[in-house]
Design a protein around this motif. Sequence first.
Motif, PDB file in Angstrom:
ATOM      1  N   ASP A  85       0.842  -1.193   0.000  1.00  0.00           N
ATOM      2  CA  ASP A  85       0.000   0.000   0.000  1.00  0.00           C
ATOM      3  C   ASP A  85       0.878   1.244   0.000  1.00  0.00           C
ATOM      4  OD1 ASP A  85      -2.058  -1.745   0.170  1.00  0.00           O
ATOM      5  OD2 ASP A  85      -2.739  -1.154   2.162  1.00  0.00           O
ATOM      6  N   PRO A  86       0.505   2.277  -0.751  1.00  0.00           N
ATOM      7  CA  PRO A  86       1.329   3.492  -0.793  1.00  0.00           C
ATOM      8  C   PRO A  86       1.403   4.155   0.573  1.00  0.00           C
ATOM      9  CG  PRO A  86      -0.809   3.882  -1.798  1.00  0.00           C
ATOM     10  CD  PRO A  86      -0.728   2.414  -1.550  1.00  0.00           C
ATOM     11  N   ASP A  87       2.581   4.641   0.884  1.00  0.00           N
ATOM     12  CA  ASP A  87       2.811   5.324   2.158  1.00  0.00           C
ATOM     13  C   ASP A  87       2.698   6.831   1.909  1.00  0.00           C
ATOM     14  OD1 ASP A  87       3.489   6.095   4.657  1.00  0.00           O
ATOM     15  OD2 ASP A  87       5.491   5.215   4.675  1.00  0.00           O
ATOM     16  N   VAL A  88       1.495   7.340   2.063  1.00  0.00           N
ATOM     17  CA  VAL A  88       1.227   8.756   1.786  1.00  0.00           C
ATOM     18  C   VAL A  88       1.664   9.604   2.984  1.00  0.00           C
ATOM     19  CG1 VAL A  88      -0.560  10.428   1.199  1.00  0.00           C
ATOM     20  CG2 VAL A  88      -0.715   8.074   0.339  1.00  0.00           C
ATOM     21  N   GLY A  89       2.244  10.757   2.691  1.00  0.00           N
ATOM     22  CA  GLY A  89       2.625  11.670   3.769  1.00  0.00           C
ATOM     23  C   GLY A  89       3.866  11.256   4.517  1.00  0.00           C
ATOM     24  N   ARG A  90       4.821  10.626   3.835  1.00  0.00           N
ATOM     25  CA  ARG A  90       6.059  10.202   4.504  1.00  0.00           C
ATOM     26  C   ARG A  90       6.909  11.404   4.907  1.00  0.00           C
ATOM     27  NH1 ARG A  90       9.733   6.655   1.508  1.00  0.00           N
ATOM     28  NH2 ARG A  90       9.130   7.753  -0.394  1.00  0.00           N
ATOM     29  N   SER A  91       7.714  11.198   5.906  1.00  0.00           N
ATOM     30  CA  SER A  91       8.621  12.255   6.362  1.00  0.00           C
ATOM     31  C   SER A  91       9.749  12.453   5.357  1.00  0.00           C
ATOM     32  CB  SER A  91       9.217  11.884   7.723  1.00  0.00           C
ATOM     33  OG  SER A  91      10.079  10.763   7.595  1.00  0.00           O
ATOM     34  N   LEU A  92      10.450  13.580   5.494  1.00  0.00           N
ATOM     35  CA  LEU A  92      11.569  13.866   4.603  1.00  0.00           C
ATOM     36  C   LEU A  92      12.643  12.797   4.728  1.00  0.00           C
ATOM     37  CD1 LEU A  92      13.111  15.688   2.663  1.00  0.00           C
ATOM     38  CD2 LEU A  92      13.926  16.999   4.649  1.00  0.00           C
ATOM     39  N   ILE A  93      12.916  12.361   5.937  1.00  0.00           N
ATOM     40  CA  ILE A  93      13.945  11.334   6.143  1.00  0.00           C
ATOM     41  C   ILE A  93      13.542  10.039   5.452  1.00  0.00           C
ATOM     42  CG2 ILE A  93      15.067   9.886   7.875  1.00  0.00           C
ATOM     43  CD1 ILE A  93      15.031  12.248   9.761  1.00  0.00           C
ATOM     44  N   SER A  94      12.273   9.675   5.592  1.00  0.00           N
ATOM     45  CA  SER A  94      11.796   8.461   4.948  1.00  0.00           C
ATOM     46  C   SER A  94      11.925   8.550   3.437  1.00  0.00           C
ATOM     47  CB  SER A  94      10.332   8.197   5.325  1.00  0.00           C
ATOM     48  OG  SER A  94       9.815   7.093   4.623  1.00  0.00           O
ATOM     49  N   ARG A  95      11.620   9.715   2.871  1.00  0.00           N
ATOM     50  CA  ARG A  95      11.724   9.878   1.417  1.00  0.00           C
ATOM     51  C   ARG A  95      13.169   9.863   0.962  1.00  0.00           C
ATOM     52  NH1 ARG A  95       7.912  13.965   2.478  1.00  0.00           N
ATOM     53  NH2 ARG A  95       9.410  15.583   1.913  1.00  0.00           N
ATOM     54  N   MET A  96      14.084  10.335   1.810  1.00  0.00           N
ATOM     55  CA  MET A  96      15.504  10.297   1.459  1.00  0.00           C
ATOM     56  C   MET A  96      16.045   8.872   1.518  1.00  0.00           C
ATOM     57  SD  MET A  96      16.893  13.730   3.402  1.00  0.00           S
ATOM     58  CE  MET A  96      18.601  13.392   2.971  1.00  0.00           C
ATOM     59  N   LEU A  97      15.606   8.121   2.507  1.00  0.00           N
ATOM     60  CA  LEU A  97      16.085   6.744   2.656  1.00  0.00           C
ATOM     61  C   LEU A  97      15.491   5.825   1.594  1.00  0.00           C
ATOM     62  CD1 LEU A  97      15.940   6.350   6.554  1.00  0.00           C
ATOM     63  CD2 LEU A  97      17.976   6.643   5.110  1.00  0.00           C
ATOM     64  N   SER A  98      14.275   6.141   1.159  1.00  0.00           N
ATOM     65  CA  SER A  98      13.602   5.287   0.175  1.00  0.00           C
ATOM     66  C   SER A  98      12.781   6.181  -0.753  1.00  0.00           C
ATOM     67  CB  SER A  98      12.695   4.276   0.888  1.00  0.00           C
ATOM     68  OG  SER A  98      12.093   3.397  -0.029  1.00  0.00           O
ATOM     69  N   PRO A  99      13.429   6.791  -1.758  1.00  0.00           N
ATOM     70  CA  PRO A  99      12.735   7.753  -2.620  1.00  0.00           C
ATOM     71  C   PRO A  99      11.668   7.077  -3.484  1.00  0.00           C
ATOM     72  CG  PRO A  99      14.921   7.286  -3.469  1.00  0.00           C
ATOM     73  CD  PRO A  99      14.841   6.634  -2.133  1.00  0.00           C
ATOM     74  N   GLU A 100      10.712   7.888  -3.904  1.00  0.00           N
ATOM     75  CA  GLU A 100       9.611   7.402  -4.737  1.00  0.00           C
ATOM     76  C   GLU A 100       9.995   7.539  -6.203  1.00  0.00           C
ATOM     77  OE1 GLU A 100       6.253   5.393  -4.896  1.00  0.00           O
ATOM     78  OE2 GLU A 100       6.550   6.475  -3.013  1.00  0.00           O
ATOM     79  N   GLY A 101      10.198   6.403  -6.870  1.00  0.00           N
ATOM     80  CA  GLY A 101      10.508   6.419  -8.297  1.00  0.00           C
ATOM     81  C   GLY A 101       9.272   6.143  -9.116  1.00  0.00           C
ATOM     82  N   GLY A 102       9.378   6.343 -10.404  1.00  0.00           N
ATOM     83  CA  GLY A 102       8.238   6.107 -11.266  1.00  0.00           C
ATOM     84  C   GLY A 102       7.827   4.652 -11.320  1.00  0.00           C
ATOM     85  N   LEU A 103       8.757   3.739 -11.005  1.00  0.00           N
ATOM     86  CA  LEU A 103       8.455   2.315 -11.020  1.00  0.00           C
ATOM     87  C   LEU A 103       7.996   1.805  -9.664  1.00  0.00           C
ATOM     88  CD1 LEU A 103      11.447   1.004 -13.178  1.00  0.00           C
ATOM     89  CD2 LEU A 103       9.088   1.367 -13.916  1.00  0.00           C
ATOM     90  N   ALA A 104       8.638   2.278  -8.625  1.00  0.00           N
ATOM     91  CA  ALA A 104       8.311   1.807  -7.267  1.00  0.00           C
ATOM     92  C   ALA A 104       9.126   2.636  -6.276  1.00  0.00           C
ATOM     93  CB  ALA A 104       8.612   0.320  -7.113  1.00  0.00           C
ATOM     94  N   GLN A 105       8.934   2.337  -5.008  1.00  0.00           N
ATOM     95  CA  GLN A 105       9.642   3.042  -3.948  1.00  0.00           C
ATOM     96  C   GLN A 105      10.956   2.340  -3.635  1.00  0.00           C
ATOM     97  OE1 GLN A 105       8.626   3.386   0.651  1.00  0.00           O
ATOM     98  NE2 GLN A 105       7.102   4.473  -0.585  1.00  0.00           N
TER      99      GLN A 105
END
Length: 437
Positions: A214-234
């Motif tokens: 399930d998509p993780d909406v509203g992730r923190s900046l740290i979470s997005r840096m550790l696991s960025p959202e790509g066009g294919l997947a996270q």
Amino acid sequence: MISTTDTAIIGAGPYGLSISAHLSDIGVPHQVLGEPMFAWRNFMPPGMLMRSEAFASDLYAPRAGYRLEDYSRRMHLPYAPIGMRLPLERFIEYGLWFQSQLVGHVRPVEVTELRRQDGCFRLSLSDGSCLIARRAVVALGLKGFEYMPAVLQGLPSPGVVHSGVFGSLSWARGKRIVIVGGGQSALGLAALFNELGAHVRVLIRGDTITWNKDPDVGRSLISRMLSPEGGLAQGWYPYVLSEFPYLFRAAGQRLRRRIAETSFGPSGAWWLRDRVVGKVELSMNTSVEHVSVHKSGVVLQVTGGDGPATVTGDHVVAATGFRVDVAKHAFLSPEIIQALSLVDGWPELSGHFESAVPGLYITGPAAAMSFGPALRFVYGAKYAAPCIARHIRLRHAAEGGSRAFQPQGAPQVLAEGGADAQLHPPPAFQGVKSPAE
């Protein structure tokens, strides 16, 4: 009738329209051949949801204002980049809107033959006319690349059909549908067939189904840096494959093949699980050994964890994926096919998507072995469209522009409507009806 242009784009789907928008912006005369969003309108079942997230479902223009988010805002429709269930119908309407705004020079014809002639390309068209172009871009999707396992080959339709040839599914109400496959296509069709009132059974070779998280909406900046959202997947691995296709191309052919064959295998979208599990009969560890078609239906002999069994249905749907083989494009002349030097059906492409045939560019899913799995999805147009357009512009300028192009025997005209007709968008958008209207 013979006309000429600098570049012919074969295909008016997301890739063809995006490339056209970029060529128009930089002043390269061209023509787009094909009905806009044709495969999406005619071979996708109504009610289907897009697998990609909304932010990864854009067509790509050289300037701001033409993304799916912009269209949704203009039409007063809800939009969320991640976690939105994007209907096929909305995506089609968006693609037609994009075309109406930026790509006015579309010719709704099929290319019946593409061959080399005097250093150019001669395209024979389904309306009986002929187009001569300096360059050609093959911007087609997966149509024609449907893979049918040997056990299902040669069986008559509609008893046995491939999942890639569907439009409306209304014919399936009350029918017994057997689906062979365990990926997105199989599971998505299973949900749609079941919701239409069909009796559905899915035969899956593996012992489990891979469901996307399930998509993780509203992730923190740290979470997005550790696991960025790509066009294919996270995650960093899919992010690199999504955003830097040229790095994939730099890898050796053996490594590229290994990545292509082992990455992003069969799986089901996060929004499908609740529509399938507990609602559709799923048979795991199942292998189809023999199939026969009778007046009363289709009979499958299968083996599985419980031993041999017989499965019957009114129709069998082979949701068995696609295998790219550019030689299956019947419009390509034998000389071009031979010159492409295909490897297992895949063309080897330059860093600009140019094939071994000078001036012939290939993009979309057929370019995935050169530029990675992002090219199997709409998202790949983000990279392909500007890359191809830049290279064509440089070639166009080096050759002296439009006026220097006058192939032997061609009329003294660049293209229907003249060069200027290629450089201006159509009148402002007045509304696009859905294909069903």
